[in-house]
Scaffold this motif. Structure first.
Motif, PDB file in Angstrom:
ATOM      1  N   ALA A   1       0.819  -1.205   0.000  1.00  0.00           N
ATOM      2  CA  ALA A   1       0.000   0.000   0.000  1.00  0.00           C
ATOM      3  C   ALA A   1       0.854   1.256   0.000  1.00  0.00           C
ATOM      4  N   ASP A   2       1.950   1.233   0.734  1.00  0.00           N
ATOM      5  CA  ASP A   2       2.791   2.419   0.809  1.00  0.00           C
ATOM      6  C   ASP A   2       4.185   1.983   1.214  1.00  0.00           C
ATOM      7  N   GLU A   3       4.977   1.541   0.252  1.00  0.00           N
ATOM      8  CA  GLU A   3       6.313   1.036   0.557  1.00  0.00           C
ATOM      9  C   GLU A   3       7.186   2.122   1.166  1.00  0.00           C
ATOM     10  N   GLY A   4       6.816   3.398   0.946  1.00  0.00           N
ATOM     11  CA  GLY A   4       7.603   4.480   1.496  1.00  0.00           C
ATOM     12  C   GLY A   4       7.440   4.626   2.997  1.00  0.00           C
ATOM     13  N   GLN A   5       6.396   4.059   3.572  1.00  0.00           N
ATOM     14  CA  GLN A   5       6.183   4.153   5.009  1.00  0.00           C
ATOM     15  C   GLN A   5       7.053   3.127   5.713  1.00  0.00           C
ATOM     16  N   PRO A   6       7.759   3.520   6.765  1.00  0.00           N
ATOM     17  CA  PRO A   6       8.571   2.554   7.505  1.00  0.00           C
ATOM     18  C   PRO A   6       7.728   1.388   8.006  1.00  0.00           C
ATOM     19  N   GLY A   7       8.246   0.204   7.869  1.00  0.00           N
ATOM     20  CA  GLY A   7       7.550  -0.977   8.358  1.00  0.00           C
ATOM     21  C   GLY A   7       6.967  -1.837   7.269  1.00  0.00           C
ATOM     22  N   VAL A   8       6.793  -1.301   6.053  1.00  0.00           N
ATOM     23  CA  VAL A   8       6.252  -2.079   4.933  1.00  0.00           C
ATOM     24  C   VAL A   8       7.388  -2.396   3.980  1.00  0.00           C
ATOM     25  N   ILE A   9       7.745  -3.672   3.922  1.00  0.00           N
ATOM     26  CA  ILE A   9       8.894  -4.101   3.140  1.00  0.00           C
ATOM     27  C   ILE A   9       8.492  -5.296   2.291  1.00  0.00           C
ATOM     28  N   SER A  10       8.952  -5.325   1.049  1.00  0.00           N
ATOM     29  CA  SER A  10       8.660  -6.466   0.185  1.00  0.00           C
ATOM     30  C   SER A  10       9.315  -7.722   0.742  1.00  0.00           C
ATOM     31  N   SER A  11       8.716  -8.865   0.465  1.00  0.00           N
ATOM     32  CA  SER A  11       9.156 -10.115   1.089  1.00  0.00           C
ATOM     33  C   SER A  11      10.578 -10.500   0.702  1.00  0.00           C
ATOM     34  N   ASP A  12      11.018 -10.103  -0.491  1.00  0.00           N
ATOM     35  CA  ASP A  12      12.371 -10.486  -0.894  1.00  0.00           C
ATOM     36  C   ASP A  12      13.431  -9.671  -0.157  1.00  0.00           C
ATOM     37  N   LYS A  13      13.066  -8.497   0.361  1.00  0.00           N
ATOM     38  CA  LYS A  13      14.018  -7.658   1.093  1.00  0.00           C
ATOM     39  C   LYS A  13      13.899  -7.817   2.609  1.00  0.00           C
ATOM     40  N   PHE A  14      12.754  -8.318   3.048  1.00  0.00           N
ATOM     41  CA  PHE A  14      12.458  -8.378   4.479  1.00  0.00           C
ATOM     42  C   PHE A  14      13.433  -9.309   5.201  1.00  0.00           C
ATOM     43  N   LEU A  15      13.900  -8.863   6.387  1.00  0.00           N
ATOM     44  CA  LEU A  15      14.711  -9.707   7.250  1.00  0.00           C
ATOM     45  C   LEU A  15      13.921 -10.116   8.499  1.00  0.00           C
ATOM     46  N   ARG A  16      13.611  -9.134   9.371  1.00  0.00           N
ATOM     47  CA  ARG A  16      12.919  -9.480  10.614  1.00  0.00           C
ATOM     48  C   ARG A  16      12.052  -8.334  11.122  1.00  0.00           C
TER      49      ARG A  16
ATOM     50  N   GLY B   1       7.730  -1.369  17.708  1.00  0.00           N
ATOM     51  CA  GLY B   1       8.715  -2.394  17.424  1.00  0.00           C
ATOM     52  C   GLY B   1       9.753  -1.968  16.404  1.00  0.00           C
ATOM     53  N   GLN B   2      10.546  -2.945  15.988  1.00  0.00           N
ATOM     54  CA  GLN B   2      11.665  -2.713  15.067  1.00  0.00           C
ATOM     55  C   GLN B   2      11.562  -3.679  13.890  1.00  0.00           C
ATOM     56  N   PHE B   3      12.228  -3.338  12.807  1.00  0.00           N
ATOM     57  CA  PHE B   3      12.300  -4.246  11.671  1.00  0.00           C
ATOM     58  C   PHE B   3      13.626  -4.017  10.965  1.00  0.00           C
ATOM     59  N   SER B   4      13.952  -4.964  10.114  1.00  0.00           N
ATOM     60  CA  SER B   4      15.199  -4.861   9.350  1.00  0.00           C
ATOM     61  C   SER B   4      14.964  -5.405   7.952  1.00  0.00           C
ATOM     62  N   TYR B   5      15.797  -4.950   7.007  1.00  0.00           N
ATOM     63  CA  TYR B   5      15.667  -5.385   5.625  1.00  0.00           C
ATOM     64  C   TYR B   5      17.003  -5.200   4.908  1.00  0.00           C
ATOM     65  N   ILE B   6      17.108  -5.766   3.739  1.00  0.00           N
ATOM     66  CA  ILE B   6      18.324  -5.682   2.932  1.00  0.00           C
ATOM     67  C   ILE B   6      18.167  -4.586   1.895  1.00  0.00           C
ATOM     68  N   ASN B   7      19.172  -3.742   1.794  1.00  0.00           N
ATOM     69  CA  ASN B   7      19.210  -2.716   0.751  1.00  0.00           C
ATOM     70  C   ASN B   7      20.601  -2.706   0.136  1.00  0.00           C
ATOM     71  N   ASN B   8      20.662  -3.098  -1.141  1.00  0.00           N
ATOM     72  CA  ASN B   8      21.950  -3.192  -1.841  1.00  0.00           C
ATOM     73  C   ASN B   8      22.927  -4.092  -1.097  1.00  0.00           C
ATOM     74  N   GLY B   9      22.398  -5.186  -0.559  1.00  0.00           N
ATOM     75  CA  GLY B   9      23.244  -6.173   0.099  1.00  0.00           C
ATOM     76  C   GLY B   9      23.622  -5.845   1.532  1.00  0.00           C
ATOM     77  N   THR B  10      23.146  -4.720   2.064  1.00  0.00           N
ATOM     78  CA  THR B  10      23.505  -4.307   3.415  1.00  0.00           C
ATOM     79  C   THR B  10      22.273  -4.260   4.297  1.00  0.00           C
ATOM     80  N   PRO B  11      22.309  -4.892   5.481  1.00  0.00           N
ATOM     81  CA  PRO B  11      21.153  -4.833   6.377  1.00  0.00           C
ATOM     82  C   PRO B  11      20.861  -3.407   6.842  1.00  0.00           C
ATOM     83  N   GLN B  12      19.577  -3.077   6.875  1.00  0.00           N
ATOM     84  CA  GLN B  12      19.127  -1.777   7.368  1.00  0.00           C
ATOM     85  C   GLN B  12      18.260  -2.020   8.607  1.00  0.00           C
TER      86      GLN B  12
END
Length: 595
Positions: free
Chosen positions: A42-57, A75-86
């Motif tokens: 719905a709004d990938e620009g909003q923190p917390g919404v991450i596509s499944s291929d990038k999502f970590l935890r 809470g917190q979340f993490s994801y991969i961006n250009n091979g680096t965890p965010q």
């Protein structure tokens, strides 16, 4: 016996003709798992919404079920961006539609923006008041661990008014300076649960005060907080969980499990604390069976079965330490009420997690949301490094979503919006069928036994009755009576089939008597068309109009295709042919054949 089978087959054939089988319904289709989920969010620009291929935890959040949606806050979340965890903390509220089937790869979160002032907390609170269709948040919790040194300030309360579509509007309900919050300080890592009109907060840690041993009540109707006596709660505790069970007692019961009593001394799961909100009293109840090892930061959820038991799901957690010692806490235990008996689910551990949430989401389905890695690579002593190490590995559950089935004791990757009724797992059925369950129920404390005897269960809307077959016996009279009754039933079914068959055939007719009655044969030819009456039957004669056009053969069975049916011209006189039979039914209006 063969005659009875033959009659049954005839009746089935007749019923099949009268009542054709419905068109087969397609199997539920999940969204294409190869779709670009990033584009579908719905709004990938909003923190917390991450596509499944990038999502970590995702971890340390609060969540609640309200109507047809799951809501996740803080809470917190993490994801991969250009091979680096965010590593990020969530600054919006998320919602997930539970009215539709999905897999954990196709589930799409929507975002609800927060207005300035709404806190973003770890180990926070999220309580649902159905009467107001409102979620309450902001009372409990701490700053995200990526910013551990920040004190979130005194408690306040914020309301999210829901609109039924997974969206809503935030507003402040209780200001931090309100008199109802006098002498109440902010707590975190509390044990919380809520019923129809009240939320309960037990224990918890604090930034500036000693651990709390008492309990706080929030009245959702009056919007008032109050301190509850600590009688019966024992030592202060934090990082445990509490579950509301609406099916026992005059006003339901709340059960408290586990947690840190003090200085990493963990509570024993063989003792469960039971809160009776009607009497405002705590009771301690011993359990039987394979209780979980002492732990913190696990998740808890429950569901009522069609056998009038209530099963509570306890999953994961940690012993307060990270690393390989946490692997044994990758376990699932089920506590069944009213017997207070534990059953351990057998599966191979290997993916331990903690700081997740769990919910019963319909019949036997338990939804697990998120979880930090309890067995990360050995972190160094830096606090921020430790916080990030728990969020660096990719979750084994896609998007951090998993479904556990209480009936089968198995994991699934998909959610079903209209599940089958929840019936106890065989292990729990076997336990209740034996004498041990009766002994365990008999040994409950007097107070808890009285609560368990006040049951309130609503049968599932999807419930279908089932029964065991009776033992086979031989009684000739009963068999003869059964045969006669069976023949009578088959005859009745055949009669009904014939009645509905005739009715269906008459409904198919669409004669245009205004045009057909009294019209010359040439006009009938216009509306009928050659060859409208066909088949193998009684009369071999051909019929032609005065111009020599072939009209058709009248036979015993007709297959009509024209918009208006032909009128039968026979040596016996004109009439209308009844569809499907070839029988001539005469009408008062007679058609004269051309000379």
């Amino acid at each position: 016996m063969r005659h009875q089978v033959l009659l049954s087959a005839i009746a089935f054939a007749l019923l099949s003709t009268a009542f054709p089988a419905p068109e087969p319904q397609p199997e539920p289709q999940y969204a294409n798992e190869n779709e670009n989920l990033e584009a579908r969010s719905a709004d990938e620009g909003q923190p917390g919404v991450i596509s499944s291929d990038k999502f970590l935890r995702r971890a340390f959040h609060a969540s609640a079920i309200a109507g047809n949606f799951l809501y996740v806050d803080g809470g917190q979340f993490s994801y991969i961006n250009n091979g680096t965890p965010q590593y990020k903390f969530t600054t919006s509220t998320l919602s997930l539609d539970l009215s539709k089937d999905w897999t954990n790869a196709t589930a799409v979160f929507n975002t609800i923006s927060k207005i300035p002032g709404v806190p973003n907390l770890n180990f926070g609170s999220l309580w649902y008041h159905e009467a107001e269709t409102t979620l309450y948040s902001g009372f409990a919790g701490e700053s995200p661990s990526y910013d551990r040194g920040s004190d979130p300030g005194p408690p306040s309360l914020w309301a999210l008014k829901l609109d039924g579509t997974g969206q809503g509007t935030w507003s402040e309900t209780v200001d931090s300076k309100a008199s109802t919050l006098n002498d109440i300080h902010r707590v975190t890592s509390t044990l919380q649960s809520y019923g129809p009109n009240n939320a309960w907060v037990l224990g918890g840690a604090s930034y500036s005060e000693p651990p709390m041993s008492g309990m706080i009540k929030f009245d959702m109707n009056a919007k008032q907080f109050s301190n509850i006596s600590s009688d019966g709660t024992g030592q202060p505790r934090s990082r445990g969980r509490m579950q509301y069970v609406p099916n026992f007692g005059p006003g339901g019961v709340h059960l408290a499990f586990g947690g840190d009593l003090k200085n990493n001394v963990l509570a024993d799961f063989s003792i469960v604390m039971v809160w009776d909100p009607t009497a405002s009293k705590w009771y301690n109840q011993s359990t039987t069976g394979a209780a979980p090892a002492r732990r913190v930061d696990f998740c808890l959820a429950g569901a009522p079965s069609n056998e009038q038991s209530y099963e509570i799901f306890v999953y994961g957690g940690s012993n307060g330490n990270l690393g390989t010692s946490a692997v044994p806490f990758d376990t699932i235990h089920i506590l069944t009420l009213p017997a207070f008996h534990w059953t351990q689910v057998s599966y191979a551990p290997g993916n331990p997690r903690h700081a997740m949430t769990c919910h019963g989401v319909g019949e036997s389905q338990i939804l697990v949301v998120g979880g930090a890695d309890t067995n990360p690579p050995d972190p160094n002593s830096n606090v921020n490094a430790v916080a990030r190490s728990k969020m660096t590995s990719k979750d084994t559950l896609t998007q951090g979503l998993g479904i556990f089935d209480l009936s089968t004791f198995e994991w699934a990757d998909h959610y079903t919006a209209s599940p089958a009724p929840y019936h106890q797992n065989d292990a729990i059925k076997t336990y209740y069928a034996g004498q041990q369950s009766q002994a365990d129920i008999k040994n409950l404390t007097t107070e808890v036994s009285a609560l368990m005897n006040q049951k309130s269960f609503t049968p599932s809307a999807n419930t279908t009755s089932s029964s065991s077959p009776a033992p086979s016996t031989s009684h000739t009279g009963a068999i003869a009576g059964g045969v006669v009754g069976g023949v009578a039933l088959i005859a009745l079914l055949a009669l009904l089939a014939w009645f509905f068959y005739r009715r269906r055939q008459r409904q198919k007719q669409n004669y245009d008597y205004t045009k057909a009655q009294g019209a010359p044969l040439e006009e009938m030819y216009k509306y009928g068309g050659p060859g409208d009456i066909r088949g193998e039957g009684e009369r071999p004669q051909d019929y032609k109009d005065p111009n020599g056009h072939y009209v058709g053969e009248l036979h015993g069975k007709d297959e009509r295709r024209g918009p208006v049916e032909l009128t039968d011209q026979t040596a016996e006189g004109p009439g209308v042919v009844e569809a499907g039979t070839g029988t001539v039914k005469r009408k008062p209006e007679r058609l004269e054949l051309p000379a």
